[in-house]
Design a protein around this motif. Structure first.
Motif, PDB file in Angstrom:
ATOM      1  N   HIS A 197      -2.575  -5.212  -2.949  1.00  0.00           N
ATOM      2  CA  HIS A 197      -1.575  -5.316  -2.074  1.00  0.00           C
ATOM      3  C   HIS A 197      -1.378  -6.554  -1.157  1.00  0.00           C
ATOM      4  N   LYS A 198      -2.514  -7.390  -1.555  1.00  0.00           N
ATOM      5  CA  LYS A 198      -2.677  -8.832  -0.920  1.00  0.00           C
ATOM      6  C   LYS A 198      -2.028  -9.939  -1.867  1.00  0.00           C
ATOM      7  N   ASN A 199      -1.906 -10.970  -1.326  1.00  0.00           N
ATOM      8  CA  ASN A 199      -1.168 -12.235  -1.836  1.00  0.00           C
ATOM      9  C   ASN A 199      -2.033 -12.864  -2.593  1.00  0.00           C
ATOM     10  N   LEU A 200      -2.384 -12.767  -3.804  1.00  0.00           N
ATOM     11  CA  LEU A 200      -3.266 -13.429  -4.714  1.00  0.00           C
ATOM     12  C   LEU A 200      -2.959 -15.112  -4.740  1.00  0.00           C
ATOM     13  N   ASN A 201      -1.721 -15.415  -4.690  1.00  0.00           N
ATOM     14  CA  ASN A 201      -1.384 -16.881  -4.591  1.00  0.00           C
ATOM     15  C   ASN A 201      -1.758 -17.540  -3.329  1.00  0.00           C
ATOM     16  N   ALA A 202      -1.774 -16.763  -2.250  1.00  0.00           N
ATOM     17  CA  ALA A 202      -2.338 -17.345  -1.015  1.00  0.00           C
ATOM     18  C   ALA A 202      -3.759 -17.384  -1.121  1.00  0.00           C
ATOM     19  N   MET A 203      -4.430 -16.358  -1.652  1.00  0.00           N
ATOM     20  CA  MET A 203      -5.827 -16.341  -1.490  1.00  0.00           C
ATOM     21  C   MET A 203      -6.556 -17.442  -2.642  1.00  0.00           C
ATOM     22  N   MET A 204      -5.690 -17.814  -3.651  1.00  0.00           N
ATOM     23  CA  MET A 204      -6.034 -18.836  -4.549  1.00  0.00           C
ATOM     24  C   MET A 204      -6.014 -20.222  -3.692  1.00  0.00           C
ATOM     25  N   GLU A 205      -4.938 -20.483  -3.221  1.00  0.00           N
ATOM     26  CA  GLU A 205      -4.884 -21.693  -2.326  1.00  0.00           C
ATOM     27  C   GLU A 205      -6.341 -21.707  -1.292  1.00  0.00           C
ATOM     28  N   LYS A 206      -6.505 -20.702  -0.881  1.00  0.00           N
ATOM     29  CA  LYS A 206      -7.615 -20.616   0.311  1.00  0.00           C
ATOM     30  C   LYS A 206      -9.035 -20.627  -0.845  1.00  0.00           C
ATOM     31  N   GLY A 207      -8.948 -20.796  -1.939  1.00  0.00           N
ATOM     32  CA  GLY A 207     -10.267 -20.617  -2.802  1.00  0.00           C
ATOM     33  C   GLY A 207     -11.016 -19.454  -2.705  1.00  0.00           C
ATOM     34  N   GLU A 208     -10.051 -18.184  -2.249  1.00  0.00           N
ATOM     35  CA  GLU A 208     -10.863 -16.764  -2.237  1.00  0.00           C
ATOM     36  C   GLU A 208     -10.900 -16.384  -3.541  1.00  0.00           C
ATOM     37  N   PHE A 209      -9.942 -16.508  -4.427  1.00  0.00           N
ATOM     38  CA  PHE A 209      -9.629 -16.041  -5.753  1.00  0.00           C
ATOM     39  C   PHE A 209      -9.474 -16.832  -6.763  1.00  0.00           C
ATOM     40  N   SER A 235       0.795  -1.034   0.044  1.00  0.00           N
ATOM     41  CA  SER A 235       0.084   0.222   0.116  1.00  0.00           C
ATOM     42  C   SER A 235       1.015   1.372  -0.121  1.00  0.00           C
ATOM     43  N   GLY A 236       0.688   2.214  -0.912  1.00  0.00           N
ATOM     44  CA  GLY A 236       1.215   3.337  -0.941  1.00  0.00           C
ATOM     45  C   GLY A 236       2.483   3.557  -1.705  1.00  0.00           C
ATOM     46  N   LEU A 261      13.737   6.017   8.423  1.00  0.00           N
ATOM     47  CA  LEU A 261      12.265   5.382   8.696  1.00  0.00           C
ATOM     48  C   LEU A 261      12.314   4.141   7.702  1.00  0.00           C
ATOM     49  N   GLN A 262      11.615   3.181   8.220  1.00  0.00           N
ATOM     50  CA  GLN A 262      11.150   2.160   7.284  1.00  0.00           C
ATOM     51  C   GLN A 262       9.855   2.280   6.336  1.00  0.00           C
ATOM     52  N   PHE A 263       8.961   2.993   6.872  1.00  0.00           N
ATOM     53  CA  PHE A 263       7.777   3.458   6.025  1.00  0.00           C
ATOM     54  C   PHE A 263       7.034   2.558   5.507  1.00  0.00           C
ATOM     55  N   PRO A 264       6.516   1.692   6.432  1.00  0.00           N
ATOM     56  CA  PRO A 264       5.442   0.549   5.999  1.00  0.00           C
ATOM     57  C   PRO A 264       4.267   1.017   5.213  1.00  0.00           C
ATOM     58  N   GLY A 265       4.026   2.422   5.350  1.00  0.00           N
ATOM     59  CA  GLY A 265       3.054   2.983   4.168  1.00  0.00           C
ATOM     60  C   GLY A 265       3.598   3.620   2.986  1.00  0.00           C
ATOM     61  N   ASN A 266       4.826   3.348   2.939  1.00  0.00           N
ATOM     62  CA  ASN A 266       5.586   3.728   1.608  1.00  0.00           C
ATOM     63  C   ASN A 266       5.434   5.237   1.081  1.00  0.00           C
ATOM     64  N   VAL A 267       5.357   5.423  -0.044  1.00  0.00           N
ATOM     65  CA  VAL A 267       5.175   6.997  -0.614  1.00  0.00           C
ATOM     66  C   VAL A 267       3.998   7.668   0.217  1.00  0.00           C
ATOM     67  N   ARG A 268       3.065   7.036   0.303  1.00  0.00           N
ATOM     68  CA  ARG A 268       1.772   7.713   0.832  1.00  0.00           C
ATOM     69  C   ARG A 268       1.922   8.130   2.098  1.00  0.00           C
ATOM     70  N   GLU A 269       2.722   7.171   3.122  1.00  0.00           N
ATOM     71  CA  GLU A 269       2.963   7.586   4.562  1.00  0.00           C
ATOM     72  C   GLU A 269       4.034   8.692   4.674  1.00  0.00           C
ATOM     73  N   LEU A 270       5.012   8.803   3.557  1.00  0.00           N
ATOM     74  CA  LEU A 270       5.822  10.070   3.743  1.00  0.00           C
ATOM     75  C   LEU A 270       5.166  11.310   3.359  1.00  0.00           C
ATOM     76  N   GLU A 271       4.326  11.252   2.475  1.00  0.00           N
ATOM     77  CA  GLU A 271       3.627  12.233   2.019  1.00  0.00           C
ATOM     78  C   GLU A 271       2.656  12.872   3.265  1.00  0.00           C
ATOM     79  N   ASN A 272       1.860  11.749   4.007  1.00  0.00           N
ATOM     80  CA  ASN A 272       1.044  12.091   5.146  1.00  0.00           C
ATOM     81  C   ASN A 272       1.732  12.774   6.273  1.00  0.00           C
ATOM     82  N   MET A 273       3.072  12.042   6.469  1.00  0.00           N
ATOM     83  CA  MET A 273       4.025  12.840   7.618  1.00  0.00           C
ATOM     84  C   MET A 273       4.336  14.223   7.266  1.00  0.00           C
TER      85      MET A 273
END
Length: 498
Positions: free
Chosen positions: A277-289, A166-167, A347-359
């Motif tokens: 931003h989700k892991n579609l491979n993991a969702m496929m294994e669970k039958g969610e995608f 995300s971001g 900083l690690q910025f888990p929210g990436n560029v969006r987090e930097l902009e918000n900051m």
């Protein structure tokens, strides 16, 4: 359509060749044909073409072989494949091999004409100097690779799947692919799949007829019709419910949609770009995608790097974002103190560029208008006990800060940091944290106690407490809310002179 364009049609079925050649000539395009791979290669060697249309199955080989031959020996020449009805795997294979686009049999002239027009637009750009990616900030190797991929993807009609946290700029990348493509003069429609109620999804995507349901007072087009000729960006595509995934798969494969309440399908010419931003491979294994939808969307993947993977871009990003935010507010961009720059860089910025902009946007509101200091950043990871002095941190103490999420302290014998970032009551040297108490809880407890002490000394007056702590009134109010202290204390909320 100018008569200078030249197209090669490759198909072993005479009637199909004649139909396509006739359609192209009516569009003002000089068309020539071949019945097999060998003849097609000879003609490509002898003449210059602006487009090649080839069947997938030919007497002496596959159209896929011709696609690869053209990409290798005639880069920049768009080649589209003609596939049998329902042969989705062949179409995907061709797109992965570098085909510009595909069309299914029986050939629909409503689909053929826009395909040809888009391909010829690309041919006219053959000598261009590459994609315009000026909005992508940063000169890191990771961003250089993104620019190269965007330039390649802009020359194709293949569905693109953009992955990344995300971001990280997934929608910006999608827009740049569109803006540099042959579809740039048409609409770019972005939709957040997670923001549409499930019971409205079909009508939102495909439109509806008047009277199709209660409240349908007039014919209304959907997102596919709005994006016809252009690009539809499906953000957070992982949030689509399974029932909608089936309908989306058919629309992508057949390039046709049926409006809610309608009885016939209509052809649409839409390029699909999706992201999550989700892991579609993991969702496929669970039958969610759905796996089949995943392979239709993920023909070509573009990965957007996280900000922590391109830390060398942070200074330029900071300057550019601060300038943009300041211009939007009609103010002169403030300077950034050297201490604040160091912290931002680490900083690690888990929210990436969006987090930097918000900051930075928050810092603009909190700073004095001249300089952004560390306290203006309101870093959640750091205590806000700020005194306007510096403290020398010994290595043993520096390890405490090093453990803070998102902070990396250089390993030097002595490191100088503003005392504003230090806990009020650091633990004695060699003493461990209490059992079952995390470092963040420990620091938060120190921060709470110190703020409460300042409020007690000032009879719960925020303005006076902020001055005692050496921070701004707004910063104190932000931290009180963050720490859950606002409701616990009967505190003056009148902002005085700072």
């Amino acid at each position: 359509m100018a008569t200078t364009y030249r197209c090669l049609v490759v198909d072993d079925e005479t009637d199909i060749r004649e139909l396509v050649v006739l359609t192209l000539e009516r569009m003002g395009i000089q068309a020539e044909s071949a019945g097999n791979v060998t003849d097609a290669k000879h003609m490509l060697q002898s003449f210059s073409y602006d487009l090649c249309l080839t069947d997938m199955r030919l007497p002496d080989g596959l159209g896929l072989e011709l696609v690869q031959h053209i990409n290798l020996h005639f880069p920049g020449l768009p080649v589209a494949v003609i596939t049998a009805y329902g042969s989705a795997e062949n179409a995907v294979s061709a797109l992965k091999a570098g085909a510009f686009d595909y069309i299914t049999k029986p050939i629909s002239l409503k689909q053929l004409r826009p395909l040809v027009e888009s391909a010829l637009k690309l041919s006219s750009q053959k000598e261009s100097q590459g994609a315009n990616t000026v909005d992508l900030i940063g000169g890191s190797p990771a961003m250089s690779n993104v620019r190269i991929m965007i330039a390649k993807l802009a020359r194709s009609q293949a569905p693109v799947y953009i992955s990344g946290e995300s971001g990280s700029g997934k929608e910006l990348a999608a827009r740049l692919i569109h803006q540099n493509s042959s579809r740039r003069d048409q609409a770019f429609i972005a939709v957040n799949c997670g923001a549409i109620p499930e019971n409205l999804m079909e009508s939102e995507f495909f439109g509806y007829k008047k009277g199709a349901f209660t409240g349908a007072i007039q014919d209304t087009q959907g997102l596919f019709q709005a994006a016809n000729g252009g690009t539809l960006f499906l953000d957070e595509v992982a949030d689509l419910p399974l029932a909608m995934q089936v309908k989306l798969l058919r629309a992508i494969q057949e390039k046709k949609v049926r409006v809610v309440g309608g009885t016939t399908e209509e052809t649409v010419d839409v390029r699909i770009i999706s992201a999550t931003h989700k892991n579609l491979n993991a969702m496929m294994e669970k039958g969610e995608f759905r796996q089949d939808l995943y392979y239709r969307l993920n023909v070509i993947q573009l990965k957007m790097p996280a900000l922590r993977e391109r830390v060398e871009d942070i200074p330029e990003l900071t300057e550019r974002l601060l300038t943009k935010l300041s211009l939007a507010q009609g103010i002169t961009p403030p300077a950034i103190s050297s201490e604040a720059r160091i912290y931002i860089q680490q900083l690690q910025f888990p929210g990436n560029v969006r987090e930097l902009e918000n900051m930075l946007e928050r810092a603009l509101a909190l700073c004095d208008g001249q300089t952004i200091n560390i306290e203006d950043l309101s870093l959640d990871e750091l205590p806000v006990l700020l005194e306007r002095r510096t403290t020398v941190i010994e290595p043993a103490e520096a390890t405490v800060l090093t453990s803070l999420p998102g902070i990396a302290i250089p390993s030097t014998s002595q490191t100088t940091f503003p005392a504003s970032s230090m806990p009020a009551s650091p633990m004695p040297s060699g003493e461990m944290l209490p059992k079952d108490l995390s470092l963040s809880d420990y620091l938060e407890d120190i921060e709470k106690r110190t703020i409460l002490q300042a409020l007690e000394k000032t009879n719960n007056n925020k303005t006076a407490a902020a001055k005692l702590l050496g921070i701004s009134f707004r910063t104190l109010r932000y931290r009180l809310s963050k720490l859950g202290l606002s409701k616990e204390q009967d505190i003056d909320d009148v902002e005085g002179e700072e």
